[in-house]
Design a protein around this motif. Structure first.
Motif, short mmCIF file in Angstrom:
data_model
loop_
_atom_site.label_atom_id
_atom_site.label_comp_id
_atom_site.label_asym_id
_atom_site.label_seq_id
_atom_site.Cartn_x
_atom_site.Cartn_y
_atom_site.Cartn_z
N LEU A 181 0.84 -1.21 0.00
CA LEU A 181 0.00 0.00 0.00
C LEU A 181 0.87 1.25 0.00
CD1 LEU A 181 -2.83 -0.86 2.57
CD2 LEU A 181 -3.07 -0.62 0.10
N LEU A 183 3.73 1.56 -1.14
CA LEU A 183 4.46 1.69 -2.41
C LEU A 183 3.52 2.11 -3.54
CD1 LEU A 183 6.79 -1.40 -2.07
CD2 LEU A 183 7.50 0.98 -2.13
N GLY A 184 2.26 2.37 -3.21
CA GLY A 184 1.36 2.92 -4.21
C GLY A 184 0.36 1.94 -4.80
N ALA A 185 0.27 0.73 -4.23
CA ALA A 185 -0.68 -0.25 -4.77
C ALA A 185 -2.07 0.02 -4.23
CB ALA A 185 -0.23 -1.66 -4.39
N ALA B 73 -1.04 5.15 -0.01
CA ALA B 73 -0.51 5.17 -1.37
C ALA B 73 -0.25 6.61 -1.83
CB ALA B 73 -1.46 4.47 -2.32
N MET B 102 3.99 0.26 -9.82
CA MET B 102 2.72 0.85 -9.37
C MET B 102 2.60 2.29 -9.86
SD MET B 102 0.98 -1.37 -7.78
CE MET B 102 1.66 -2.73 -8.71
N ARG B 103 3.76 2.94 -10.04
CA ARG B 103 3.75 4.32 -10.51
C ARG B 103 3.79 4.39 -12.03
NH1 ARG B 103 5.06 4.46 -5.63
NH2 ARG B 103 5.09 6.34 -4.32
#
Lengths: 281, 342
Positions: A181, A183-185, B73, B102-103
């Protein structure tokens, strides 16, 4: 002989007496000649039953039906059981035990009783049809259809999917999800990329248990499939007890066992092969 | 305004106050440690900053932006967990690349960034391995690399070294500091280990029972602990009863009983001198050997006093030896009473 072997003797005796021996006898029986006048001829051998099985479209239909129903039941158990196991593993302390017991208690009730329960619900004037009629709809034929067999099998098999998946979920590090989460997920990505791949061994065991049990199930198809909608196990029963053709019954049972084994082993290889490297199983 | 700022941040769990009105300002590029015993609220504070725990009250500002209620996030912070929280089903490379994927960073760029960061943490040769094939220290490096590769504004470290054995822990301390200085990243580390906090931080925040009790640079924290708890928790300390004399200078109370002051005297600030000289007379009760130093427990009229003496090669004192104790009066520290009792 070392002590270890000696200690495993009771289990070995049980295993040999209750599994290997009857299986062996069934295998032998499937090669015996059968005569409608005198019954089984124990000293005469033939391949006729196997030839009859492989040349009759009727049996192909029943085997095909058995395996697609089992496959669908397995798929439904995955779709329902995996999220259920995940929710269960995320629950707080009092609720988790309560719901775990709720999931397990049906195992304490006989499959026959549960099958009758479903037939009461799904019958021509069962609860479901009563509701449909009360709402102004036309009653549906639910009992003695694949639908009834599938829904009852899913109900019976679900714990066998939830338990192994739940066990693998227990081994997961909850902070790995937090890490993903941070890490951007998104929550969905976390499920798809982090949680699901790690519980694959549990899902694999679950599918093997459910598929194996569903393909050889007898009580549910017998009671909810009726006389017309036969599955392999009910045909074996018919051969033994209605036709009294034991060798034919044994032949079908042996083929069911082999096909079941073949499907399960290839499935196991396929899934394990894909996850072997990453999960180190 | 500071780069990362906590304004009266608090967290309640039911009737329990886990964190009480915590204020903290971390400057850009600074390495700050949250130090305290377990259950003091340091990890909860970190988790609120990371966004894993909802905030009950107060504000978190990152570079002037209010992130108090933002999703983890969208904060884009780098987090290293106590358990490392690596993805066991992914190789080192995929673990590190995860945040970049993810980015939606282009593949070529991902490859070069992953390579760069793996070189920074000295793991380039192990890129294809899986976490289970790595040692504890290597896993720690992967976790660091994974958090750093997304170039976060702030790096959060949750007890990063507590799962390593003593030798490796020291090595990794320096390693973390080296990496932090190389990248110049603002870092907040949670730890219960005072030596760890003192050795690598620019500033240390001591927490006790959900409250911040002192914020200082490591040297000042050690030399001028504000309360009895801090003096005891950060390093070793002898607590002595004392009074102010007529000039307002704190003095050790020799008459026994509670004085009006609690004084702290660090064990290494005391010299052992010949019996009959020095401020207090004592007898060696026990001695312990730590390699680079000796620790003596000495019975005196002021009570039991711990003295640490560096192992300079001179023969150690035996049990029962009569000694005198000497110290500079200005090394006595007056401690405030603890506001909170754990």
């Amino acid at each position: 002989m070392s002590r270890g072997y000696l200690l495993s003797l009771p289990a070995l005796v049980l295993f040999a007496g209750l599994l290997i021996l009857p299986l062996g006898l069934t295998l032998v029986l499937s090669f015996n000649v059968f005569d409608y006048q005198v019954g089984v001829k124990a000293d005469e051998w033939t391949l006729a039953h196997y030839l009859a099985l492989f040349s009759d479209a009727y049996f192909y239909e029943i085997f095909w039906r058995t395996f697609w129903i089992s496959a669908l039941v397995t798929l439904l158990c995955v779709v329902i059981g995996v999220p259920q196991a995940y929710i269960l593993s995320r629950m707080g302390t009092p609720w988790r035990s309560i719901f775990l017991i709720l999931i397990l208690t049906p195992l304490l009730i006989s499959v026959v009783v549960r099958a009758f329960g479903w037939s009461l619900l799904l019958g021509a004037d069962g609860l479901v049809n009563q509701v449909i009629q009360a709402l102004g709809g036309r009653p549906l034929k639910l009992l003695y259809t694949p639908f009834a067999v599938i829904i009852a099998l899913v109900h019976v098999m679900l714990p066998f999917m939830i338990i192994p998946v739940w066990t693998s979920l227990q081994k997961l590090d909850p902070s790995a999800e937090q890490a993903a989460l941070s890490l951007g997920a998104s929550q969905t990505t976390v499920m798809r990329k982090i949680v699901l791949p790690q519980v694959m061994p549990g899902v694999l065991s679950g599918t093997l248990i459910v598929f194996g049990l569903a393909a050889s199930s007898f009580a549910i198809p017998g009671l909810l499939g009726g006389r017309r909608l036969k599955m392999v196990a009910t045909v074996v029963y018919d051969q033994y007890l209605s036709e009294l053709n034991w060798p034919m019954g044994a032949t079908i049972a042996v083929v069911l066992l082999l096909v079941n084994l073949l499907i399960m082993l290839s499935w196991n290889r396929m899934v394990e092969g894909r996850y072997k490297k990453s999960l180190g199983v | 305004m500071a780069f990362l700022q906590l304004n009266a941040l608090s967290k309640r769990y039911g009737a329990v106050d886990a964190v009480v009105a915590t204020d903290l300002a971390v400057e850009k590029g600074e390495f700050v440690s949250l130090l305290g015993p377990s259950g003091c609220g340091k990890t909860t504070t970190l988790q609120m900053i990371a966004g894993f725990v909802d905030v009950s009250g107060g504000q978190i500002l990152l570079d002037g932006r209010d992130i108090t209620h933002a999703k983890p996030a969208s904060r884009g912070l780098g987090v290293v967990f106590q358990s490392y929280a690596l993805f066991p089903h992914m190789s080192v490379r995929d673990n590190v690349a995860f945040g970049l994927k993810m980015r939606k960073v282009p593949a070529v760029e991902i490859a070069s960034k992953v390579k760069q960061v793996l070189e920074l943490v000295r793991l380039a040769p192990h890129a294809e391995r899986y976490p289970r094939e790595l040692s504890g220290g290597q896993r720690q490096r992967v976790a660091l690399a994974r958090a750093l590769v997304i170039e976060p504004p702030v790096l959060l470290l949750d007890e990063p070294l507590s799962n390593l054995d003593a030798n490796l822990r020291e090595e990794m301390q320096f390693e973390i500091r080296r990496i932090q200085c190389t990248v110049g990243i603002t870092t907040l580390m949670v730890t219960h280990d005072q030596a760890e906090a003192l050795s690598i931080s620019d500033r240390v925040v001591v927490m006790q029972a959900g409250r911040v009790t002192q914020i200082d640079v490591p040297y000042k924290l050690y030399e001028h602990p504000r309360t009895r708890f801090i003096s005891d928790f950060v390093g070793k300390a002898n607590m002595l009863a004392g009074d102010y004399d007529a000039l307002g200078t704190p003095q050790v109370r020799h008459e026994g009983g509670d004085g009006e002051l609690t004084l702290s005297l660090r064990p290494e600030k005391i010299q052992l001198v010949d019996a009959g000289t020095g401020r207090v007379q004592g007898k060696v009760l026990d001695r312990y050997f730590f390699g680079s130093q000796w620790l003596y427990r000495i019975h005196t009229s002021l009570g039991e006093i711990t003295v640490v003496r560096s192992n300079d090669g001179s023969p150690p004192l035996g049990r029962g030896t009569a000694v005198g104790l000497q110290w500079h009066a200005d090394l006595l520290r007056v401690l405030a009473a603890d506001e909170v009792h754990p």
